[in-house]
Design an enzyme around this catalytic site. Structure first.
Site, PDB file in Angstrom:
ATOM      1  N   CYS A 157       0.962  -0.914  -0.561  1.00 43.45           N
ATOM      2  CA  CYS A 157       0.618   0.042   0.316  1.00 43.45           C
ATOM      3  C   CYS A 157       1.115   1.622   0.379  1.00 43.45           C
ATOM      4  O   CYS A 157       0.203   2.454  -0.464  1.00 43.45           O
ATOM      5  CB  CYS A 157      -0.982   0.092   1.512  1.00 43.45           C
ATOM      6  SG  CYS A 157      -0.068  -0.249   2.924  1.00 43.45           S
ATOM      7  N   HIS A 158       2.077   1.422   0.454  1.00 39.51           N
ATOM      8  CA  HIS A 158       2.543   3.085   0.854  1.00 39.51           C
ATOM      9  C   HIS A 158       3.380   2.202  -0.722  1.00 39.51           C
ATOM     10  O   HIS A 158       3.990   3.795  -0.756  1.00 39.51           O
ATOM     11  CB  HIS A 158       3.756   2.470   1.611  1.00 39.51           C
ATOM     12  CG  HIS A 158       4.634   0.725   1.524  1.00 39.51           C
ATOM     13  ND1 HIS A 158       4.347  -0.680   1.268  1.00 39.51           N
ATOM     14  CD2 HIS A 158       6.152   0.715   0.834  1.00 39.51           C
ATOM     15  CE1 HIS A 158       5.886  -0.980   1.757  1.00 39.51           C
ATOM     16  NE2 HIS A 158       6.491  -0.194   0.663  1.00 39.51           N
TER      17      HIS A 158
END
Length: 101
Positions: free
Chosen positions: A55-56
């Site tokens: 997600c980062h």
DNA sequence: GCTTTGACTCTCG
DNA sequence: TCGAGAGCCAAAG
């Protein structure tokens, strides 16, 4: 793989992103044949595969970090650790490290 | 089942 | 370069 919610599909895609590479919410949405850019972001926020789904590694179309549950600074830190350079909340050489599905 | 919210994107000034 | 407004989709309440 099928019968999965929109979020599940997003998580599956995120996990395909190689280390040191970044993608945009729009790219994911496009891959899913949808324009739910926002829905993709929510999937990341609700992602149960925290360490699995990168997600980062997902940023805005402009190359900006966007947001991150816990602090944008944290996200930048992770990206830099992976080899991605970040300058003022913006990805450096975004076009070069942009991962296309 | 409708309304609100959200880690978005695009266009205009 | 930056700021504000409008549009789109999906999940949660």
């Amino acid at each position: 793989m099928r019968e999965k919610s929109f979020d599940a599909k997003v998580w599956q895609l995120l996990r395909k992103i190689p280390r040191g590479r970044v993608t945009t919410y729009g790219a994911i949405a496009h891959k899913l044949r949808s324009k739910g850019y926002r829905a993709v972001g929510m999937a990341c926020h609700r992602n149960p595969y925290a360490p699995i789904a990168a997600c980062h590694r997902v940023v805005n179309s402009d190359g900006s970090i966007g947001g991150f549950g816990g602090g944008v600074k944290r996200k930048i830190r992770l990206l830099e650790k992976e080899g991605v350079k970040v300058r003022k909340n913006r990805i450096v050489d975004f076009d070069k490290i942009f991962y296309k599905f």
